[in-house]
Design an enzyme around this catalytic site. Structure first.
Site, PDB file in Angstrom:
ATOM      1  CG  ASP A 180      30.090  40.606  35.382  1.00  0.00           C
ATOM      2  OD1 ASP A 180      29.245  40.085  34.641  1.00  0.00           O
ATOM      3  OD2 ASP A 180      31.131  40.025  35.693  1.00  0.00           O
ATOM      4  CD  GLU A 415      37.126  39.873  29.701  1.00  0.00           C
ATOM      5  OE1 GLU A 415      38.274  40.188  30.098  1.00  0.00           O
ATOM      6  OE2 GLU A 415      36.204  39.569  30.481  1.00  0.00           O
TER       7      GLU A 415
END
Ligand code: 2M8
Length: 442
Positions: A180, A415
């Site tokens: 992103d 993550e």
């Protein structure tokens, strides 16, 4: 960073805990990408999750892939999010305005993500075949019945995103790349100027309380503006080029597609669709060459290209190693392998574990805690290492495996990780991190 509460005793326990993370995130027909931050199914996450699950339960792994395929659009696109009923994620399906555009009964976003699927389906099918019995049969049935859908997905990528024959996939949003807020997209995003934007409330920064681990509000405004631009033309592939202020030839996604085309050709041949295999191999070559053609002779890294300005984007990010995924040029592979071992990457002596970060740790703009601007992503490391192995590099695969398992022994299934301290960041109990732990252990 010292883990106060969760160190793992041994590899057996690591596997048990990874399986428990996936079971804990399982809603029955989908494993959410993470318990709170991402309570839905993400396209490329689902493929990694299915692959990890197949080490435990092949039918459940196949069901995961089937859930994703059930959301395929009539165009062939596989959407980047398939929404569950869980609240709490922004932007949700209403903000996407896909109702009436997506197939009836499908609740999804309107963009795509990297096509790792065919590669991981092939892996699952081969793993199941080696086991034999009912697992092998179930995987074979799955492959036979779904190969046409995977082919439609690749056809869509080629026709909607790479019809120019450049061998490079266009993305209309950083979210499509999966990375992103990587600095790769800073240039293109700097030219996105949000106009009148419907008001919005982020939810991610409520869950990851340290906002410095997530994209900024300014970045989010641009993300939402692009969603609005695409929704305004009803995600019509033909109208996107005239409507969207962000258009990038994504070199990493292109490499993923090159590899996936090879894998899909094998599946097509093995499971009754041999007629399409030659086309898939042609595309594999086209994307492989497209990726190789972007390499900067000076840095040795592959580059993205901003479609709207024609500029190369040659920043030192992990995407620069796209040729390690797809290239068959031995000199290029050797140069990239040497680079990734070097002081800008895994050879940086300051690293907690010798693994590549999302951005070179020598990059002046490195943000070691911020999402795709510096942290180490376990899922990327496994994906890259498995690509290295497939091209015969057992040695590097072995080294990265050892380092990755050491990294994961702190027990949070983060993550992403801070490169120098090994602190787990972003979400904990992230499904794809648990899934790749199982892959490393298999
Ligand atoms: C991240 O992206 C989503 C948007 O798609 C988000 O920040 O809300 C990325 O890391 C992406 O690659 C990943 O698939 C997703 C779910 O893990 O989270």
């Amino acid at each position: 960073w010292q883990n106060p509460d969760r160190p793992v005793a041994d590899l057996g326990e690591l596997g048990d805990r990874a399986r428990a993370v996936l079971a804990g995130n399982d809603l029955g027909t989908m494993v959410t990408a993470a318990p709170d931050l991402y309570p839905h199914m993400w396209s490329w996450d689902a493929a990694f999750v299915a692959s990890g699950l197949s080490t435990v339960d092949v039918p459940r792994a196949l069901a995961e892939m089937s859930s994703l395929l059930a959301a395929q659009w009539h165009s062939g696109m596989i959407p980047h999010i398939v929404f569950s009923d869980a609240p709490g994620y922004f932007p949700g399906v209403d903000r996407w305005r896909t109702a009436g555009v997506s197939p009836e009964g499908v609740s999804s976003s309107g963009i795509c993500q990297p096509p790792v699927h065919a590669t991981l389906v092939r892996r699952i099918v081969e793993r199941a075949a080696a086991r034999g019995g009912q697992d092998a049969q179930a995987a074979e049935d799955f492959a036979r019945s779904t190969v046409p859908q995977w082919i439609r997905w690749h056809e869509w990528l080629r026709s909607a995103r790479a019809a120019d024959g450049s061998g490079l996939v266009t993305v209309y949003h950083g979210w499509e790349s999966g990375m992103d807020n990587s600095p790769r997209f800073d240039g293109p995003y700097s030219r996105v100027h949000p106009g009148e934007l419907e008001p919005f409330q982020r939810t991610d920064t409520r869950i990851v309380e340290d906002a410095s681990q997530r994209p900024s509000d300014e970045e989010y405004a641009r993300y939402l503006w692009l969603v609005q631009q695409m929704a305004d033309v009803r995600f019509d592939d033909a109208r996107l080029p005239g409507a969207v202020d962000f258009q990038v030839k994504d070199v990493f996604m292109s490499a993923v597609l090159a590899a996936a085309n090879e894998d899909l050709a094998v599946l097509a041949e093995d499971y009754g669709h041999g007629g399409e295999a030659a086309q898939l191999r042609e595309w594999a070559a086209e994307f492989r060459e497209g990726v190789d053609s972007t390499v900067d002779p000076e840095t040795g890294l592959a580059r993205d290209r901003d479609v709207l300005t024609g500029e190369w984007i040659g920043l030192p990010t992990i995407a620069g190693f796209a040729p390690l995924v797809s290239s068959t040029d031995p000199l290029l592979r050797a140069r990239q392998s040497e680079l990734i071992d070097g002081p800008d990457w895994t050879g940086d002596p300051r690293l907690a574990f010798p693994l590549p970060a999302s951005t070179s740790t020598r990059y002046p703009e490195l943000r070691p805690r911020q999402y795709w601007r510096g942290p180490v992503w376990p899922v990327m490391n496994w994906y890259l290492a498995s690509a290295l192995r497939r091209h015969g590099d057992e040695e590097r695969y072995g080294r990265w495996r050892e380092a990755s398992l050491d990294q994961l022994m702190e027990g949070h299934f983060g993550e992403y990780y801070e490169p120098f301290t090994g602190e787990p960041l972003g979400s904990w109990d992230q499904s794809w991190t648990a899934a790749v732990a199982l892959e490393w252990l298999d």
